[in-house]
Design a protein around this motif. Sequence first.
Motif: not given
Lengths: 310, 623
Positions: A240-243, A249-251, A253, A266, A270
Amino acid sequence: MADLSLETTTKMELIPFGADGRELSAPSGSTILHALRLNGIETPTLCYLETLTPVSVCRVCVVELDGNRTLVPSCSRLLEAGMRIQTDSPRVRLARKLVLELLVSAVDMSLVNEDTRAWMHFYGVDEQRFERGAVPVARSTEPVIEDNPLFVRDYSKCMLCYKCVEACGTDAQNTFAISIKGRGFGASVSTEFSVSLAESACVFCGNCIAVCPTGALMPITEYRLRNEANWRPEDQTVTRTVCPFCGVGCNLELTVQDNRIIKATSPQDHSITHGSLCIKGRFGWEFINQRGEEQPVNSVDQTTMRDGHE
Amino acid sequence: MDLKYTQASPTPDEKNAIDGFLREQGIPDSFATLSDAEMRMGTSSVADVRVARQYVLPGLHSIQSQFGCVTPGAINWLAMRLGQPAAEVYGTATFYSLFEVAEDAVATLHICDDIGCRAAGTVDPLLNGLAVAGYPEDTPCNGARWKRSPCLGLCAQSPAAYFTTPGNSAGTIAWLDLDNAVRPNTETAISLLQTGLINAAPRLLSIGLAGADPPRLSTLIKFTLNLNLYLEDGGFQALKRARTFTPIQLIDEIDKSGLTGRGGAGFPTGRKWRAVLAEKSPIRYLVCNADESEPGTFKDRTIIENNPYSLIEAMAIAGHACGAKKGWIYIRAEYPEAAARLRKALAEVRTAGLIGAAGAENEIGFDIELSVGAGAYICGEETALLNSIEGKRGEPRNKPPFPSVSGLFGKPTAVNNVETLINALWIVKHGADAYREVGTAQSPGTRLFSLSGSVVAPGVYEAPHGITLRQLIVTAGGLPQGKQLRCVLLGGAAGVFVGLEDLDTELSSEGARAGNVTLGSGVVMVFDTSTDMRAVLKRIAEFFRHESCGQCVPCRIGTVRQEEALKRILHTETPLQEEIELLNQLGSVMCDASICGLGQTASSAIQSGIHRAKLLKSEGNNG
């Protein structure tokens, strides 16, 4: 759709109902499905998704409701005080079993998730139920459509749950590139006059892929790996990270196999994305795989896409 | 709204036609004044809900009727002008059988091969004749072709067809038995395909009487195509009277009469109106369901073709009772004559100030709009009908919410059948007590039965509830000489087959319950022993497969599996018990788990045909 997160629901009034002989309660405003889930009664669903308006078309979530002539879809029917519900009566079992058998008889359901598999096993689904010789059994047999560099559409796997149409429309993207065409058994998801996605209004956000329950819509990377028999879930990790593309700030995966990103999604829960992404977040990661490589495997080329490149 | 369209553009003619049509509707050059949400969802706060999407179907009709087909360019232009996504307009167009979504125009003769015409014995000779003469189905020849069609509501005048040609705005009914004495039906059909010319005047079906009581509805719907004659005959006096009562007083009277819906479901009319009136909404609607598509039903067509004014008057009364300022009539496209008469009558009544703009005779400004379907049985289901008026695919909605709470454009809506409304008109004229003088305790009043098949005088008959099936058939002249009764289908394709032992069943809600049958929309279809009942069962299964909207799994796939299972069963003399078991199970799950009445009744006639009327047994069946 109604916000049924725990913080909101706890503020609501609890209303009593009965299910499977137990006296239970759930917040007012709940659907039957939500009320059952809050009370630990599992119910199969296919066309239902928390983030979309319920269409209640698959009918696999039906329950028996006292005073109702027919079974009712639990995903959209609102709970009322005093409802008497049965989720495991012979009528419900028969309906759920046959609905699943009908689906398997017409649609390639080989890629449904483990939950659905388990339900099929639970209800004793006979996948060959309607294969009885003499009269050929109608199936949906459309060829796989590969009309763009990002994802494929295999409508032989489409169970017509309407989720992609909803996600493309007012429930998420407001793009309206696809709709249901035709009628009855011949109905299917389509752009106008079946034009390619590049010619259509599609913006390649891939939010339709994110909601597809049967694998009819699939990123081309996954499709190719599966075709090469090289899709190995056991060797995959999800990070999991941030775009990185903009400030929203969309997460993300990121699914990684053999040290390469092969898919981005995503999380549905979220708070920003509710599972949705844009073209950049969903498909714009190939450059990361390019470290030390010369040729892109799958480049997102805006120009060719707009020109309707295959 | 930011919508993207393909490069496909309309021809100048198509563009002019669409623009002209929209201008006729009084539509501004753009809908820019409405918000996106208003345009898409039909939730406009303006009192007049002329939101864009409802012009999709009429727009498609205007294209199809002029050019004989709906091209990508035309769809694009219509969608653009109305601010709708092209994919959705395309999805809507392809839902309806009568839109030819293609590049090329073709004239089509839609020949009914449904069960009513089969019972009348006209189908096989005609269709075989066409095939032998070198006209295979669905094969254009000089720009014309023929296709099999579901019931056209012409069962009493079989064989008949619905003919659509480019440039012919609404299509025409072709009477194929026109000069049967001189030449066979097949030749009439062939000459039509070759020349595209129909020289027949519309043929009217009068309403017969059964039972000893004096006529009731028949007097209200006496043949009149002239508003002055209708007015001289006391027309619109009931409306005047009704407007002196409060809505609640009217509803109380309807409640007292015990009137129930005549479309098939039999819901108490007063209760429906009361629910609509009770909704706290500034806008309420009335919708008349004239999408009479249940095979074997033609009473609503007969009412409208005989006397369209009575329906308009009845709707104005119902509108007053429900607190609706606006009504819609949704009529199937296969009824071009009825639609034309209604359109003319609406214009006359509007000119006379009885509906339309508010005035002395019409204080609230009640008005009625006509909506025309495009070939979809499912649009007779009330919520599918509402979606169709809104310009969408005719897919039923999940209920609840019921239309009385959230109906057309999300507003409280009363949806009533044509015959139901005519009954309400009678009650306002004569009172609930008089209404209850005939009929039974639970089914007061009379009913219009559509009699077809193997009877001497098929047609619409008005009879008091409680009349027996036998009496009704006798009134229609009984079976033709030399014919022997095999079975009767009550209530249409969604109804029940009964055998000889059920001829004394009383046709009322009590009688139907006791006899475990349904009156449905009042279909009484008589089959004699010369009819191939296996072919009839197969046609019913095919009908439901063809007419399923495709939305829910039990119906979309179930109707296909039902047809396949039935074919396997009909394939053998002694079907396997497990095949019958599978068919039964499909039937019960479709009935239990489908969204709407179509799926819920798609197995009814087939199940009763097999188990009750024993139609699989070959004795008395030369098929």
